[in-house]
Design a protein around this motif. Structure first.
Motif, PDB file in Angstrom:
ATOM      1  N   ILE A  27     -22.674 -19.078 -12.812  1.00 59.20           N
ATOM      2  CA  ILE A  27     -21.911 -19.070 -11.559  1.00 59.20           C
ATOM      3  C   ILE A  27     -22.292 -17.841 -10.750  1.00 59.20           C
ATOM      4  O   ILE A  27     -22.174 -16.708 -11.240  1.00 59.20           O
ATOM      5  N   PRO A  28     -22.759 -18.008  -9.490  1.00 64.03           N
ATOM      6  CA  PRO A  28     -23.045 -16.838  -8.649  1.00 64.03           C
ATOM      7  C   PRO A  28     -21.736 -16.180  -8.198  1.00 64.03           C
ATOM      8  O   PRO A  28     -20.837 -16.846  -7.700  1.00 64.03           O
ATOM      9  N   ARG A  29     -21.647 -14.869  -8.419  1.00 68.16           N
ATOM     10  CA  ARG A  29     -20.439 -14.143  -8.035  1.00 68.16           C
ATOM     11  C   ARG A  29     -20.798 -12.670  -7.875  1.00 68.16           C
ATOM     12  O   ARG A  29     -21.491 -12.096  -8.708  1.00 68.16           O
ATOM     13  N   ASN A  30     -20.280 -12.056  -6.818  1.00 64.51           N
ATOM     14  CA  ASN A  30     -20.503 -10.621  -6.582  1.00 64.51           C
ATOM     15  C   ASN A  30     -21.989 -10.258  -6.584  1.00 64.51           C
ATOM     16  O   ASN A  30     -22.405  -9.271  -7.183  1.00 64.51           O
ATOM     17  N   ALA A  31     -22.781 -11.100  -5.924  1.00 60.62           N
ATOM     18  CA  ALA A  31     -24.224 -10.859  -5.763  1.00 60.62           C
ATOM     19  C   ALA A  31     -24.985 -10.850  -7.086  1.00 60.62           C
ATOM     20  O   ALA A  31     -26.049 -10.238  -7.202  1.00 60.62           O
ATOM     21  N   GLN A  32     -24.432 -11.521  -8.089  1.00 61.90           N
ATOM     22  CA  GLN A  32     -25.148 -11.668  -9.357  1.00 61.90           C
ATOM     23  C   GLN A  32     -24.728 -12.975 -10.008  1.00 61.90           C
ATOM     24  O   GLN A  32     -23.795 -13.644  -9.553  1.00 61.90           O
ATOM     25  N   THR A  33     -25.419 -13.353 -11.062  1.00 61.29           N
ATOM     26  CA  THR A  33     -25.113 -14.600 -11.764  1.00 61.29           C
ATOM     27  C   THR A  33     -24.305 -14.310 -13.017  1.00 61.29           C
ATOM     28  O   THR A  33     -24.733 -13.520 -13.871  1.00 61.29           O
ATOM     29  N   TYR A  34     -23.134 -14.923 -13.102  1.00 61.58           N
ATOM     30  CA  TYR A  34     -22.251 -14.755 -14.248  1.00 61.58           C
ATOM     31  C   TYR A  34     -22.430 -15.930 -15.210  1.00 61.58           C
ATOM     32  O   TYR A  34     -22.568 -17.084 -14.773  1.00 61.58           O
ATOM     33  N   ARG A  35     -22.395 -15.635 -16.499  1.00 65.54           N
ATOM     34  CA  ARG A  35     -22.302 -16.688 -17.506  1.00 65.54           C
ATOM     35  C   ARG A  35     -20.817 -16.908 -17.734  1.00 65.54           C
ATOM     36  O   ARG A  35     -20.141 -16.097 -18.377  1.00 65.54           O
ATOM     37  N   SER A  36     -20.300 -18.008 -17.174  1.00 73.78           N
ATOM     38  CA  SER A  36     -18.864 -18.225 -17.088  1.00 73.78           C
ATOM     39  C   SER A  36     -18.400 -19.309 -18.060  1.00 73.78           C
ATOM     40  O   SER A  36     -19.071 -20.329 -18.241  1.00 73.78           O
ATOM     41  N   PHE A  37     -17.223 -19.094 -18.653  1.00 77.18           N
ATOM     42  CA  PHE A  37     -16.634 -20.030 -19.607  1.00 77.18           C
ATOM     43  C   PHE A  37     -15.179 -20.294 -19.201  1.00 77.18           C
ATOM     44  O   PHE A  37     -14.582 -19.522 -18.451  1.00 77.18           O
ATOM     45  N   GLU A  38     -14.618 -21.377 -19.728  1.00 76.37           N
ATOM     46  CA  GLU A  38     -13.219 -21.702 -19.433  1.00 76.37           C
ATOM     47  C   GLU A  38     -12.381 -21.702 -20.706  1.00 76.37           C
ATOM     48  O   GLU A  38     -12.776 -22.299 -21.722  1.00 76.37           O
ATOM     49  N   LEU A  39     -11.246 -21.030 -20.667  1.00 71.40           N
ATOM     50  CA  LEU A  39     -10.223 -21.185 -21.698  1.00 71.40           C
ATOM     51  C   LEU A  39      -9.486 -22.477 -21.371  1.00 71.40           C
ATOM     52  O   LEU A  39      -8.781 -22.568 -20.357  1.00 71.40           O
ATOM     53  N   ILE A  40      -9.662 -23.504 -22.203  1.00 79.28           N
ATOM     54  CA  ILE A  40      -9.149 -24.835 -21.892  1.00 79.28           C
ATOM     55  C   ILE A  40      -7.722 -25.032 -22.396  1.00 79.28           C
ATOM     56  O   ILE A  40      -6.842 -25.481 -21.665  1.00 79.28           O
ATOM     57  N   ARG A  41      -7.487 -24.720 -23.644  1.00 75.85           N
ATOM     58  CA  ARG A  41      -6.160 -24.910 -24.242  1.00 75.85           C
ATOM     59  C   ARG A  41      -5.810 -23.712 -25.107  1.00 75.85           C
ATOM     60  O   ARG A  41      -6.673 -23.116 -25.774  1.00 75.85           O
ATOM     61  N   PHE A  42      -4.539 -23.385 -25.109  1.00 76.14           N
ATOM     62  CA  PHE A  42      -3.985 -22.423 -26.064  1.00 76.14           C
ATOM     63  C   PHE A  42      -2.618 -22.931 -26.470  1.00 76.14           C
ATOM     64  O   PHE A  42      -1.844 -23.401 -25.630  1.00 76.14           O
ATOM     65  N   ALA A  43      -2.301 -22.847 -27.754  1.00 77.26           N
ATOM     66  CA  ALA A  43      -0.984 -23.285 -28.215  1.00 77.26           C
ATOM     67  C   ALA A  43      -0.564 -22.521 -29.456  1.00 77.26           C
ATOM     68  O   ALA A  43      -1.386 -22.266 -30.347  1.00 77.26           O
ATOM     69  N   ASN A  44       0.718 -22.160 -29.486  1.00 79.23           N
ATOM     70  CA  ASN A  44       1.351 -21.663 -30.694  1.00 79.23           C
ATOM     71  C   ASN A  44       1.937 -22.842 -31.459  1.00 79.23           C
ATOM     72  O   ASN A  44       2.175 -23.925 -30.902  1.00 79.23           O
ATOM     73  N   VAL A  45       2.219 -22.636 -32.715  1.00 73.18           N
ATOM     74  CA  VAL A  45       2.912 -23.638 -33.497  1.00 73.18           C
ATOM     75  C   VAL A  45       4.338 -23.775 -32.950  1.00 73.18           C
ATOM     76  O   VAL A  45       4.918 -22.825 -32.415  1.00 73.18           O
ATOM     77  N   LEU A  46       4.898 -24.977 -33.043  1.00 70.37           N
ATOM     78  CA  LEU A  46       6.228 -25.246 -32.509  1.00 70.37           C
ATOM     79  C   LEU A  46       7.255 -24.218 -32.960  1.00 70.37           C
ATOM     80  O   LEU A  46       7.296 -23.835 -34.134  1.00 70.37           O
ATOM     81  N   ASP A  47       8.095 -23.795 -32.000  1.00 71.81           N
ATOM     82  CA  ASP A  47       9.242 -22.925 -32.255  1.00 71.81           C
ATOM     83  C   ASP A  47       8.850 -21.537 -32.744  1.00 71.81           C
ATOM     84  O   ASP A  47       9.675 -20.826 -33.323  1.00 71.81           O
ATOM     85  N   ALA A  48       7.609 -21.157 -32.525  1.00 72.05           N
ATOM     86  CA  ALA A  48       7.172 -19.822 -32.920  1.00 72.05           C
ATOM     87  C   ALA A  48       6.254 -19.246 -31.844  1.00 72.05           C
ATOM     88  O   ALA A  48       5.631 -19.976 -31.082  1.00 72.05           O
ATOM     89  N   THR A  49       6.195 -17.932 -31.802  1.00 73.69           N
ATOM     90  CA  THR A  49       5.270 -17.217 -30.935  1.00 73.69           C
ATOM     91  C   THR A  49       4.457 -16.272 -31.804  1.00 73.69           C
ATOM     92  O   THR A  49       5.032 -15.450 -32.531  1.00 73.69           O
ATOM     93  N   VAL A  50       3.146 -16.423 -31.764  1.00 67.98           N
ATOM     94  CA  VAL A  50       2.286 -15.480 -32.464  1.00 67.98           C
ATOM     95  C   VAL A  50       2.097 -14.301 -31.511  1.00 67.98           C
ATOM     96  O   VAL A  50       1.376 -14.409 -30.515  1.00 67.98           O
ATOM     97  N   VAL A  51       2.771 -13.215 -31.784  1.00 68.44           N
ATOM     98  CA  VAL A  51       2.785 -12.070 -30.876  1.00 68.44           C
ATOM     99  C   VAL A  51       1.401 -11.433 -30.840  1.00 68.44           C
ATOM    100  O   VAL A  51       0.894 -10.947 -31.847  1.00 68.44           O
ATOM    101  N   GLY A  52       0.770 -11.462 -29.656  1.00 66.85           N
ATOM    102  CA  GLY A  52      -0.592 -10.971 -29.527  1.00 66.85           C
ATOM    103  C   GLY A  52      -1.638 -11.997 -29.921  1.00 66.85           C
ATOM    104  O   GLY A  52      -2.830 -11.671 -30.020  1.00 66.85           O
ATOM    105  N   GLY A  53      -1.224 -13.240 -30.107  1.00 60.56           N
ATOM    106  CA  GLY A  53      -2.131 -14.265 -30.602  1.00 60.56           C
ATOM    107  C   GLY A  53      -3.243 -14.622 -29.633  1.00 60.56           C
ATOM    108  O   GLY A  53      -4.411 -14.702 -30.026  1.00 60.56           O
TER     109      GLY A  53
END
Length: 296
Positions: free
Chosen positions: A182-208
């Motif tokens: 992806i061209p950005r800021n006058a250079q070419t970036y190798r860009s990726f997408e974070l598509i999904r993130f999920a914790n297990v039901l009824d819990a939060t992995v703090v810093g996960g």
């Protein structure tokens, strides 16, 4: 006067188990019933599938969110079909908003690559949206030697659904796309997408999520990572705390929903969903983590 739809009563009853429902600080015209919580600065806007649903415009939910956001109040839009089809996930996310999720420290977990069947099975149980194709798939595993931290978790799920191997417990996942130039800021970036993130039901992995991001960055060396926050649920602050920069918003997405079976699908010319009504979500907030500018 129309009676209160069962959907609204069910959500009200559930919310009362989390906190006291209060009167909002000001009166803003709302298309559907809603519940206000002052401590959380939160409104739960409930959208039942009745005859009034056909009057919703593409920007209805966005306008509601923006009006309350101007007063520092977050709005979560809960559609009846989502409540019916993904009830456990909706309740889990609501508990999290009220700080009532069980907390698992990410420092006790181990990051490992996972396969597609493991990712798909986890997301089917623990995420509101369906799994999608992803090139890179990671999981956070709690080793058996730390299972003692789960002893007070009264709502723990069936472990057999979360344990692809007997010596550890899968408690969070993240999936990423392949790279694009992806061209950005006058250079070419190798860009990726974070598509999904999920914790297990009824819990939060703090810093996960932070731990999963760092593992992906260390292995793949992206120049940037892009992702989206669902505006029906999120104002994106969790991404901003991790260093993501808000780029803007996407238009509301149109869906077709059968109000009797609660089947939902994207509007497409080839759609064959019967008795469907068109609805519009709130769109997304687009975020970018620029790792060339701010290494993580």
């Amino acid at each position: 006067m129309e009676s209160t739809p069962p959907f609204i009563r069910e959500i009200a009853d559930f919310l009362r188990t989390l906190a006291e429902i209060e009167a909002p600080p000001v009166s803003i015209e709302m298309p559907f019933p809603y519940f206000f919580f002052s401590k959380q600065r939160l409104i739960i806007h409930c959208i039942p599938f009745n005859k009034g649903l056909t009057k919703i415009l593409p920007d209805t939910c966005v306008s509601v969110s923006d009006a309350w956001a101007a007063m520092g109040i977050k709005v979560v839009h809960i559609w009846e079909d989502v409540w019916r089809v993904k009830n456990e996930v909706v309740q889990s996310r609501l508990r999290s908003l009220f700080g009532l999720s069980y907390r698992i420290p990410a420092r006790l977990t181990e990051v490992r690559r996972i396969d597609k069947p493991t990712l798909d099975a986890f997301l089917k149980i623990n995420h509101l949206q369906v799994s999608t194709t992803a090139k890179y798939k990671y999981g956070l595993f709690l080793p058996q030697r730390y299972f003692r931290v789960l002893e007070k978790w009264t709502k723990k799920p069936e472990f057999s659904l979360l344990r692809p191997e007997p010596s550890s417990l899968l408690v969070a996942v993240a999936s990423f796309s392949g790279g694009k130039n992806i061209p950005r800021n006058a250079q070419t970036y190798r860009s990726f997408e974070l598509i999904r993130f999920a914790n297990v039901l009824d819990a939060t992995v703090v810093g996960g999520l932070d731990k999963l991001l760092k593992a992906f960055i260390k292995e793949v060396h992206p120049d940037d990572i892009m992702t989206y926050a669902d505006r029906d649920w999120s104002n994106g602050q969790s991404y901003e705390r991790l260093g993501f920069e808000r780029l803007g918003t996407t238009p509301p997405q149109a869906f077709l929903v059968n109000p009797e079976t609660f089947e939902r699908e994207y509007t497409t010319p080839e759609s064959k969903l019967e008795n469907a009504v068109k609805v519009y979500n709130s769109g997304n907030i687009k975020y970018l983590l620029d790792l060339l500018k701010n290494p993580k």
